[in-house]
Design an enzyme around this catalytic site. Structure first.
Site, PDB file in Angstrom:
ATOM      1  N   SER A 188       0.834  -1.202   0.000  1.00 50.20           N
ATOM      2  CA  SER A 188       0.000   0.000   0.000  1.00 50.20           C
ATOM      3  C   SER A 188       0.866   1.249   0.000  1.00 50.20           C
ATOM      4  CB  SER A 188      -0.902   0.002   1.237  1.00 50.20           C
ATOM      5  OG  SER A 188      -0.128   0.301   2.384  1.00 50.20           O
ATOM      6  N   LYS A 189       0.194   2.356  -0.004  1.00 45.87           N
ATOM      7  CA  LYS A 189       0.834   3.665   0.021  1.00 45.87           C
ATOM      8  C   LYS A 189       1.852   3.764   1.181  1.00 45.87           C
ATOM      9  CE  LYS A 189       0.832   7.898  -1.514  1.00 45.87           C
ATOM     10  NZ  LYS A 189       1.510   8.049  -2.768  1.00 45.87           N
ATOM     11  N   ARG A 190       1.481   3.187   2.310  1.00 48.29           N
ATOM     12  CA  ARG A 190       2.362   3.214   3.486  1.00 48.29           C
ATOM     13  C   ARG A 190       3.746   2.643   3.218  1.00 48.29           C
ATOM     14  NH1 ARG A 190      -1.717   0.639   6.201  1.00 48.29           N
ATOM     15  NH2 ARG A 190      -0.527  -1.252   5.891  1.00 48.29           N
TER      16      ARG A 190
ATOM     17  N   GLU B 121       4.805   6.810  -9.265  1.00 50.46           N
ATOM     18  CA  GLU B 121       5.158   7.547  -8.043  1.00 50.46           C
ATOM     19  C   GLU B 121       6.662   7.518  -7.788  1.00 50.46           C
ATOM     20  OE1 GLU B 121       2.414   6.724  -4.577  1.00 50.46           O
ATOM     21  OE2 GLU B 121       1.597   5.291  -6.032  1.00 50.46           O
TER      22      GLU B 121
END
Ligand code: GLU
Length: 425
Positions: free
Chosen positions: A200-202, A210
């Site tokens: 995930s983004k975490r 990104e």
């Protein structure tokens, strides 16, 4: 000759896990000789978007994972899938349910897959429902069109994520019904986040895009993804793609879950940045300036700063934040550092005296500046750090950076003294 494919659905940006799938297919074709084909799985007309497709292609090219043939698009092949489904109905292997075409799954038998990564996996058809081939809205179901296209493209090896293991027996049943030899399958354990759950983004982000924006080099990202599926043996970790092509061995791919470790990727990116010549970093750094909306500095100063900082940065975006003091007076100030090193009357006196001494130096080479600092420390019986800390704060607004004297040389005498005087006032 091997024929492999990467089959993204353009319903989102290129995922880090998909990039790894693409990488291993690309590697397979280049290692063993053959073609690496791009197939666009855009059967979901609502969720598939042109911008996603463009981004996926651009990210693949950026990573250096170019494909060999004109890509095929499933959205342009609906007639072919329907025709194949009709043939199976005519042969008694499938039936219609309204507009839909459904494949009959014979119960009570097993389907065995000899997976290139996991070894033998056996499934029982009692666990497999009759399979939709064409949905009632006329669009094909993934398992069916995937087989039609893999057969059409003469794919020999399918390397993809573990999330498709349960689809594989269904696909094998389609191959049998069509009278076609199935390709070999290899399923790679998914990339998980640090805590063992879905990436995930975490964990640092899920889209290749990104990482690109953050200033990771494609070589470093590819090298890192390589280690998430295969180990070159020994302790070796830095292995550029061209060397991986020679050393890759499909039989040594890892069957264990890989955890995504952003700190390791950052370390690796730092290694790749450091290994590049400052000249070669220039265009990349310039792009980073443009992307962050900042003016691109002049070549000669940028080159010097790049040389000084390339061993200290982990990403190109870090370069922009760490070096802002070189490219104008509007640089960020570390307030805590200012409080600590520049607020006392004593530090201001020291700064003023050091500025006086620097004004008198013949040249402004880092060696000359260092000598002036050392002599002042000796005469005043103070540690060099007592001069260095306030000076660093005064000229850069930061408590850390490259070697102070080299920084001062690049900034030049006038700018350095101006900033020191201002901080001392
Ligand atoms: N479009 C599928 C995916 O992105 C492809 C699966 C496959 O490689 O067969 O998961």
């Amino acid at each position: 000759m091997a024929r492999v494919r990467f089959a993204p659905s353009p319903t989102g940006y290129l995922h880090i896990g998909s990039a790894r799938t693409a990488l291993f297919n690309w590697l397979y074709a280049h290692r063993y000789g053959g073609a690496y084909i791009l197939r666009i799985e855009d059967t979901d007309k609502v969720r598939s978007e042109k911008r996603f497709l463009e981004e996926i292609m651009e990210s693949l090219k950026w990573l250096g994972l170019d494909w060999d043939e004109e890509p095929i698009k499933q959205s342009e092949r609906f007639d072919i899938y329907r025709k194949a489904a009709e043939d199976l109905v005519n042969k008694g292997k499938a039936y219609r349910e309204g507009e839909a075409y459904i494949f009959k799954v014979d119960k009570g038998r097993s389907v065995e897959i000899d997976d290139m990564i996991h070894g033998k996996i056996t499934f029982n058809t009692d666990d497999i429902k009759d399979q939709v081939m064409i949905k009632s809205d006329g669009s094909p179901a993934y398992n069916f069109c995937c087989v039609i296209d893999d057969a059409f493209l003469k794919i020999t090896h399918i390397i993809r994520g573990d999330d498709h293991v349960s689809n594989t027996p269904k696909q094998v049943l389609f191959y049998e019904a069509l009278g076609i030899m199935p390709p070999k399958f290899g399923h790679m354990p998914l990339i998980m986040g640090q805590d063992g759950s879905k990436l995930s983004k975490r964990d640092g982000g899920t889209a290749v895009e990104e990482y690109r924006r953050e200033g990771f080099l494609p070589e470093a990202l590819v090298n890192y993804l390589l280690l998430l599926g295969w180990s070159p043996g020994g302790d070796r970790e830095i292995m550029p793609l061209d060397e991986a092509v020679k050393a890759f061995d499909i039989n040594h791919m890892k069957g264990v879950q890989a955890k995504f470790d952003i700190q390791k990727l950052r370390w690796m990116n730092g290694e790749y940045i450091m290994a590049k010549k400052a000249e070669a970093l220039m265009p990349l750094i310039k792009k980073q300036f443009l992307a962050s909306g900042k003016a691109v500095p002049e070549d000669n100063i940028l080159l010097k700063v790049a040389e000084l900082y390339k061993a200290r940065i982990k990403t190109l975006s870090e370069f922009i934040t760490l070096t802002d003091c070189f490219f104008g007076d509007d640089y960020a100030i570390d307030e805590k550092g200012r409080e600590k090193h520049l607020s006392s009357a004593e530090s201001k006196t020291i700064l003023s005296e050091f500025a006086d001494r620097l004004e008198k130096t013949g040249d402004f080479a880092h060696k000359t500046i260092e000598d002036a600092c050392r002599i002042m420390a000796e005469e005043k019986k103070m540690k060099a750090g007592t001069i260095i800390h306030p000076t660093r704060m005064a000229i850069s607004g930061k408590t850390q950076g490259a070697g102070l004297f080299e920084m001062m040389e690049i900034l030049g005498k006038d700018k350095v003294i101006e900033r020191m005087r201002k901080a001392a006032s």
